[in-house]
Design a protein around this motif. Structure first.
Motif, PDB file in Angstrom:
ATOM      1  N   ARG A  20      -2.398 -14.726 -17.062  1.00  0.00           N
ATOM      2  CA  ARG A  20      -2.427 -14.810 -15.603  1.00  0.00           C
ATOM      3  C   ARG A  20      -3.552 -15.707 -15.109  1.00  0.00           C
ATOM      4  NH1 ARG A  20       0.065 -10.424 -17.137  1.00  0.00           N
ATOM      5  NH2 ARG A  20       1.606  -9.400 -15.835  1.00  0.00           N
ATOM      6  N   ASN A  93      -6.089 -10.847  -8.501  1.00  0.00           N
ATOM      7  CA  ASN A  93      -4.673 -10.548  -8.740  1.00  0.00           C
ATOM      8  C   ASN A  93      -4.366 -10.522 -10.231  1.00  0.00           C
ATOM      9  OD1 ASN A  93      -4.112 -10.346  -6.041  1.00  0.00           O
ATOM     10  ND2 ASN A  93      -3.246 -12.395  -5.859  1.00  0.00           N
ATOM     11  N   GLY A  97      -2.686  -7.472 -12.096  1.00  0.00           N
ATOM     12  CA  GLY A  97      -1.464  -7.692 -12.870  1.00  0.00           C
ATOM     13  C   GLY A  97      -1.609  -7.289 -14.321  1.00  0.00           C
ATOM     14  N   PHE A 100      -1.278  -3.430 -14.724  1.00  0.00           N
ATOM     15  CA  PHE A 100       0.034  -2.793 -14.532  1.00  0.00           C
ATOM     16  C   PHE A 100       0.618  -2.207 -15.813  1.00  0.00           C
ATOM     17  CE2 PHE A 100       1.189  -5.402 -10.514  1.00  0.00           C
ATOM     18  CZ  PHE A 100       0.478  -4.516  -9.729  1.00  0.00           C
ATOM     19  N   LEU A 124       6.224  -6.164 -19.720  1.00  0.00           N
ATOM     20  CA  LEU A 124       5.549  -6.353 -18.438  1.00  0.00           C
ATOM     21  C   LEU A 124       4.330  -7.263 -18.582  1.00  0.00           C
ATOM     22  CD1 LEU A 124       5.666  -5.498 -15.473  1.00  0.00           C
ATOM     23  CD2 LEU A 124       4.262  -3.533 -16.060  1.00  0.00           C
ATOM     24  N   ASN A 127       5.838 -10.927 -18.903  1.00  0.00           N
ATOM     25  CA  ASN A 127       6.937 -11.272 -18.003  1.00  0.00           C
ATOM     26  C   ASN A 127       6.608 -12.544 -17.224  1.00  0.00           C
ATOM     27  OD1 ASN A 127       8.817 -11.422 -15.897  1.00  0.00           O
ATOM     28  ND2 ASN A 127       8.988  -9.208 -15.758  1.00  0.00           N
ATOM     29  N   ILE A 130       6.433 -12.335 -13.202  1.00  0.00           N
ATOM     30  CA  ILE A 130       5.249 -11.703 -12.622  1.00  0.00           C
ATOM     31  C   ILE A 130       4.029 -12.600 -12.808  1.00  0.00           C
ATOM     32  CG2 ILE A 130       3.733  -9.697 -12.739  1.00  0.00           C
ATOM     33  CD1 ILE A 130       6.175  -8.041 -13.425  1.00  0.00           C
ATOM     34  N   LEU A 133       4.062 -15.245 -10.170  1.00  0.00           N
ATOM     35  CA  LEU A 133       3.709 -14.790  -8.823  1.00  0.00           C
ATOM     36  C   LEU A 133       2.230 -14.422  -8.680  1.00  0.00           C
ATOM     37  CD1 LEU A 133       6.844 -12.578  -8.134  1.00  0.00           C
ATOM     38  CD2 LEU A 133       6.364 -14.841  -7.222  1.00  0.00           C
ATOM     39  N   THR A 134       1.451 -14.526  -9.741  1.00  0.00           N
ATOM     40  CA  THR A 134       0.035 -14.152  -9.674  1.00  0.00           C
ATOM     41  C   THR A 134      -0.762 -15.033  -8.719  1.00  0.00           C
ATOM     42  OG1 THR A 134       0.109 -13.227 -11.891  1.00  0.00           O
ATOM     43  CG2 THR A 134      -2.050 -13.773 -11.023  1.00  0.00           C
ATOM     44  N   GLU A 140       3.754 -10.510  -3.473  1.00  0.00           N
ATOM     45  CA  GLU A 140       4.797 -10.325  -4.471  1.00  0.00           C
ATOM     46  C   GLU A 140       4.307  -9.440  -5.607  1.00  0.00           C
ATOM     47  OE1 GLU A 140       3.836 -13.355  -3.404  1.00  0.00           O
ATOM     48  OE2 GLU A 140       5.584 -14.237  -2.451  1.00  0.00           O
ATOM     49  N   THR A 141       3.072  -9.662  -6.040  1.00  0.00           N
ATOM     50  CA  THR A 141       2.512  -8.876  -7.137  1.00  0.00           C
ATOM     51  C   THR A 141       2.378  -7.411  -6.752  1.00  0.00           C
ATOM     52  OG1 THR A 141       1.245 -10.823  -7.741  1.00  0.00           O
ATOM     53  CG2 THR A 141       0.630  -8.779  -8.797  1.00  0.00           C
ATOM     54  N   TYR A 144       5.724  -5.436  -6.662  1.00  0.00           N
ATOM     55  CA  TYR A 144       6.336  -5.055  -7.935  1.00  0.00           C
ATOM     56  C   TYR A 144       5.794  -3.726  -8.329  1.00  0.00           C
ATOM     57  CZ  TYR A 144       8.890  -9.254  -9.104  1.00  0.00           C
ATOM     58  OH  TYR A 144       9.793 -10.262  -9.128  1.00  0.00           O
TER      59      TYR A 144
END
Length: 144
Positions: A20, A93, A97, A100, A124, A127, A130, A133-134, A140-141, A144
């Motif tokens: 990320r 973020n 992420g 998660f 996950l 992915n 995801i 979208l970081t 968005e993060t 989810y």
């Protein structure tokens, strides 16, 4: 002695965080911020939350007052913690992420087998959607 699952989850966290952060740095260097529309709006709303308090009464500074639930308040907390710089928000973020999969594992541990949770957490972790979208304001993060 450290449990095997702790090592595996720590490794997943590190892999997820690195993926990320590296992608966020790449996108930041390629000026992803110039293409933001919604994200800038959410940041402005977050700044209004920081200046006016939890209930934003004066919306004259905003382009539109409609936002997704809770997202501007979470972004305001991020801005309060790390500052208004987009790169800092992207790194924050990335931390969220990467956490998660760990939260998924421990949150669903009473209901599923360890193997299925480790596989789900790994999926996950890597992915691509995801990770993609970081580098954003986080809407968005968070959703989810």
């Amino acid at each position: 002695m450290i449990k095997k699952e702790y090592l595996i989850l720590s490794l997943m966290f590190l892999i997820g965080f690195l993926l990320r952060v590296l992608f966020s740095l790449y996108m930041y260097e390629n000026d992803i911020v110039s293409g933001f529309a919604d994200d800038k709006h959410y940041l402005e709303y977050a700044k209004q939350i920081l200046s006016q308090g939890v209930f934003v009464k004066d919306i004259s500074m905003l382009r539109e007052a409609m936002v997704a639930p809770l997202v501007p308040w979470i972004l305001a907390l991020q801005v309060y913690i790390v500052g208004e710089n987009w790169l800092n928000i992207f790194i924050f973020n990335s931390i969220l992420g990467a956490l998660f999969p760990v939260v998924l594992f421990y949150g669903l541990k009473p209901y599923f087998s360890k193997f299925s949770l480790l596989v789900s957490s790994f999926i996950l972790t890597i992915n691509p959607m995801i990770i993609y979208l970081t580098p954003s304001s986080g809407k968005e993060t968070i959703m989810y």
